[in-house]
Enzyme design. Structure first.
Site, short mmCIF file in Angstrom:
data_model
loop_
_atom_site.label_atom_id
_atom_site.label_comp_id
_atom_site.label_asym_id
_atom_site.label_seq_id
_atom_site.Cartn_x
_atom_site.Cartn_y
_atom_site.Cartn_z
N GLU A 134 0.78 -1.25 -0.07
CA GLU A 134 0.00 -0.11 0.05
C GLU A 134 0.84 1.10 0.02
O GLU A 134 0.96 2.00 0.92
CB GLU A 134 -1.11 -0.11 1.32
CG GLU A 134 -1.79 -1.11 1.33
CD GLU A 134 -2.69 -1.01 2.64
OE1 GLU A 134 -2.53 -0.10 3.30
OE2 GLU A 134 -3.27 -2.17 2.76
N GLU A 136 2.10 4.94 -0.39
CA GLU A 136 1.67 6.50 -0.52
C GLU A 136 2.69 7.45 -0.83
O GLU A 136 3.93 7.05 -0.93
CB GLU A 136 1.30 6.84 1.13
CG GLU A 136 0.16 5.73 1.65
CD GLU A 136 -0.02 6.20 3.08
OE1 GLU A 136 -1.20 5.78 3.56
OE2 GLU A 136 0.85 6.73 3.68
N GLU A 191 -5.02 10.55 0.45
CA GLU A 191 -4.73 10.20 1.97
C GLU A 191 -4.90 11.38 2.85
O GLU A 191 -5.61 12.30 2.59
CB GLU A 191 -3.58 9.58 1.71
CG GLU A 191 -3.00 8.19 2.08
CD GLU A 191 -3.91 7.49 3.06
OE1 GLU A 191 -3.93 8.14 4.28
OE2 GLU A 191 -4.20 6.46 3.09
N GLU A 198 -2.84 7.50 -2.30
CA GLU A 198 -2.50 6.17 -2.10
C GLU A 198 -3.12 5.31 -3.24
O GLU A 198 -4.29 5.63 -3.65
CB GLU A 198 -3.05 5.60 -0.73
CG GLU A 198 -2.64 3.98 -0.51
CD GLU A 198 -3.28 3.47 0.87
OE1 GLU A 198 -3.77 2.24 0.65
OE2 GLU A 198 -2.96 4.04 1.77
N HIS A 247 2.50 0.08 3.72
CA HIS A 247 2.12 -1.16 4.53
C HIS A 247 2.29 -2.21 3.73
O HIS A 247 1.99 -2.24 2.48
CB HIS A 247 0.58 -1.19 5.17
CG HIS A 247 0.39 -0.08 5.77
ND1 HIS A 247 -0.90 0.38 6.34
CD2 HIS A 247 1.34 0.93 6.48
CE1 HIS A 247 -0.77 1.21 7.05
NE2 HIS A 247 0.30 1.88 7.34
N ARG A 318 -5.39 -0.06 15.19
CA ARG A 318 -4.48 0.13 14.18
C ARG A 318 -3.29 1.03 14.77
O ARG A 318 -2.25 1.55 13.98
CB ARG A 318 -5.21 1.17 13.09
CG ARG A 318 -5.97 0.40 12.18
CD ARG A 318 -6.77 1.41 11.18
NE ARG A 318 -7.92 0.59 10.36
CZ ARG A 318 -7.60 0.11 9.23
NH1 ARG A 318 -6.48 0.55 8.72
NH2 ARG A 318 -8.72 -0.39 8.51
N GLU A 335 -0.45 -7.72 8.40
CA GLU A 335 -0.25 -6.39 7.92
C GLU A 335 0.87 -5.74 8.73
O GLU A 335 0.50 -5.25 9.95
CB GLU A 335 -1.39 -5.63 7.76
CG GLU A 335 -1.10 -4.09 7.11
CD GLU A 335 -2.31 -3.19 7.16
OE1 GLU A 335 -2.38 -2.30 6.49
OE2 GLU A 335 -3.17 -3.31 8.12
N ARG A 337 3.03 -2.38 9.33
CA ARG A 337 2.39 -1.10 9.11
C ARG A 337 3.63 -0.12 9.18
O ARG A 337 3.61 1.02 9.03
CB ARG A 337 1.42 -0.68 10.16
CG ARG A 337 0.05 -1.32 9.93
CD ARG A 337 -0.96 -1.25 10.83
NE ARG A 337 -1.20 0.14 10.88
CZ ARG A 337 -0.96 1.23 11.58
NH1 ARG A 337 -0.39 1.16 12.49
NH2 ARG A 337 -1.29 2.43 11.35
#
Length: 446
Positions: A134, A136, A191, A198, A247, A318, A335, A337
Site C-alpha cells: 500500500e 503512499e 490520503e 495512495e 504497509h 491500528r 499487515e 505497518r
C-alpha cells in the site's frame, strides 16, 4: 497481476508487432533506486542470450572498478511495453538480474538476494509468499525550472474528491496507465495529509510484488511530470502532517493453500501464522533499518501521525506495528505497518520473510494481542504489557541490525556490509549538519 510466460520467440514477435525501438533494461541498486541501461532494439538478440554487459562499478553498493564487468540476465516474464511512446517508436522494459563474468548470480543484486531467501522458504516447505503493498506518495508543484517545490498541489484530506483534490486527474491517469500495463488496481484515493495519495494494487508473489513496486514508482513519477507535479516517496517531506508509509500485507502459502488460515484456530489463525508473527515481532527492531532506511524515515515514526511506534500486534486496532485484517480463508494475512516507500522492496520483503521463517523454525509465540490504543498508554502501562519501542533514529536502527544474525543473513554478506557502511556515512553526514531549527532555538539564547 499474473506473471506471463514468455519465450524468446514471443519477445521477438511482440517487439516487431509493437514497433519497439528501444529496450530499457531495469535493475535496482542497494538503496532501491531503479537503474536502467537503454539500448536499441538491435541488441535484443544479445540480451536474450545473456550476453549484454554493463559497468557495475558505477552502481551504488555493487563492485570496485577493477571488477566492473557484469552481465544483465533478463527475466522474460517482466517484459512490458510502456504505454507512452516516442516519435521513433515504442520503448519496452525488462527487469534483469545481475550476474558476474563467471556466470554466477551477483550477491550484491537485491533482486538476486530475494530469490535466494525465497529458496529458504521453499526448503521450509512453503510454495509462495504473497505481498500486497500500500504505497503512499505526495504530489508537489514544480517551479518554472522543473524543480520540485514544497508547495502542495491541493488542500484535500482522506477520501476527498474534486474540487478539493486537485491531484485527482493525475491520480486517475496513473491508475489508467497502470491498468494498461497489466496492474490490477484495487483502490486509489486521497490520503489523510494534503497532497498525499495512495494507490493499492492486487497482491502478487514476493518477487513480482517487488518488481511491481519499482514499476509503480516509475509510472507515478512519469505521469506526475505530465501534470507539472513532482511525485515523491520521501517518508516525511513536511513537518506537522502525516508521513507516507508502504504497509505490507503478507501471507504464506503451501500445497494446501493459505498457511496462515485455520478455521479451528484461535482467531481462525494457524500455528504457522502465530509463529511467523512471533518472528516478525522478535526481529522488528532489527529489520527497521532495512524497512525504514533513511534519516527522514524516523521523522515519520513518531506518535501522533498514525505511523506505528510500538512493537505489538492486534486484530482490532491500528496503533500497533502489526495488524491482522478481518479477512479469512485465502485472504488471511498479516499487515506490517512500519515500512515506508523509501525502502528497497527486494531487501524489505526478504527481511520480513526471513524474520517470519525464523519464527517458524524456532516455534516463536507472540505475546498477547494489544487491543487498546497504545498511544493512550503511559510508559508504565506499556512496560507492564511488554511493549517496546521501534528505534527512533537511523543510528539506533543500524545498531539493532548489526546485533541480529538472522537479519544480517537475510541481506547476505555483500549487501549487509555495503548497506551498513553507506548508512553510517549517511547518518554521520546528517549528524554534523546544523539545522534552521537549532539556529532559531539557540543562536540568540546562547
Amino acid at each position: 497481476m499474473a506473471k506471463p510466460e514468455y519465450s524468446k520467440d514471443d519477445i521477438r514477435q511482440m517487439a516487431k508487432d509493437e514497433n519497439v525501438k528501444f529496450l530499457r533494461l531495469m535493475f535496482t541498486d542497494l538503496f532501491g533506486t531503479i537503474k536502467n541501461v537503454e539500448v536499441p532494439i538491435s541488441q535484443l538478440g544479445k540480451l536474450l542470450d545473456n550476453k549484454l554487459m554493463f559497468d557495475g562499478s558505477s552502481i551504488d553498493g555493487f563492485v570496485r572498478i577493477e571488477e566492473s564487468d557484469m552481465y544483465l540476465y533478463p527475466d522474460l516474464s517482466t517484459w512490458m511495453i510502456f504505454p507512452w511512446s516516442t516519435e521513433r517508436g515504442k520503448i519496452a522494459r525488462v527487469i534483469c538480474e545481475v550476474y558476474t563474468t563467471d556466470g554466477e548470480p551477483f550477491e550484491g543484486d537485491p533482486r538476486n538476494n530475494l530469490i535466494r531467501v525465497l529458496g529458504d522458504m521453499r526448503k521450509a516447505g512453503f510454495t509462495d509468499f504473497n505481498i500486497g503493498p500500500e504505497p503512499e506518495f505526495f504530489l508537489f508543484k514544480m517551479d518554472e525550472n522543473g524543480k520540485p517545490t514544497t508547495e502542495l498541489n491541493d488542500k484535500g484530506s482522506y477520501f476527498d474528491m474534486a474540487p478539493m483534490d486537485l491531484g485527482e486527474n493525475c491520480r486517475r491517469e496513473i491508475v489508467l496507465t497502470l491498468e494498461e500495463m497489466g496492474f490490477d488496481v484495487e483502490a486509489a484515493h486521497h490520503e489523510v495529509a494534503p497532497g498525499q495519495h495512495e494507490i493499492d494494487f492486487k497482491y502478487a508473489d514476493a518477487l513480482t510484488a517487488a518488481d511491481n513496486i519499482q514499476t509503480f514508482k516509475l509510472v507515478v513519477k512519469t505521469v506526475a511530470r505530465k501534470y507539472g507535479l513532482y511525485a515523491t516517496f520521501m517518508p516525511k517531506p513536511l513537518a506537522g502532517i502525516n508521513g507516507s508509509g508502504m504497509h505490507l500485507n503478507m501471507s504464506l502459502f503451501h500445497d494446501k493453500g493459505n498457511a496462515f488460515f485455520d478455521k479451528d484456530g484461535k482467531m481462525e489463525l494457524s500455528e504457522d501464522a502465530f509463529h511467523f508473527l512471533g518472528g516478525l515481532l522478535k526481529h522488528a527492531r532489527s529489520f527497521t533499518a532495512i524497512c525504514n532506511p533513511i534519516v527522514n524515515s524516523y521523522k515519520r515514526l513518531v506518535p501522533g501521525y498514525e505511523a506505528p511506534v510500538y512493537v505489538a500486534w492486534s486484530g482490532s486496532n491500528r496503533s500497533p506495528l502489526i495488524r491482522v485484517p478481518n479477512s479469512r480463508g485465502l485472504s488471511t494475512r498479516l499487515e506490517l505497518r512500519s515500512v515506508d516507500p523509501a525502502a528497497n522492496p527486494y531487501l524489505a520483503i526478504a527481511a520480513v520473510l526471513e524474520a517470519g521463517l525464523d519464527g517458524l523454525r524456532n516455534g516463536l509465540a507472540p505475546r498477547e494481542a494489544i487491543d487498546r490504543n497504545i498511544y493512550r498508554m503511559d510508559a508504565e502501562e506499556r512496560q507492564e504489557n511488554h511493549i517496546t519501542n521501534l528505534p527512533d533514529t537511523l543510528h539506533n536502527a543500524l545498531k539493532d541490525l548489526a546485533a541480529d544474525d538472522v537479519m544480517r543473513n537475510a541481506m547476505g554478506h555483500h549487501l549487509y556490509q555495503s548497506f551498513i557502511e553507506a548508512k553510517n556515512l549517511e547518518y554521520n553526514s546528517y549528524r554534523t549538519q546544523v539545522s534552521e531549527w537549532e539556529r532559531d532555538q539557540y543562536l540568540e539564547l546562547y
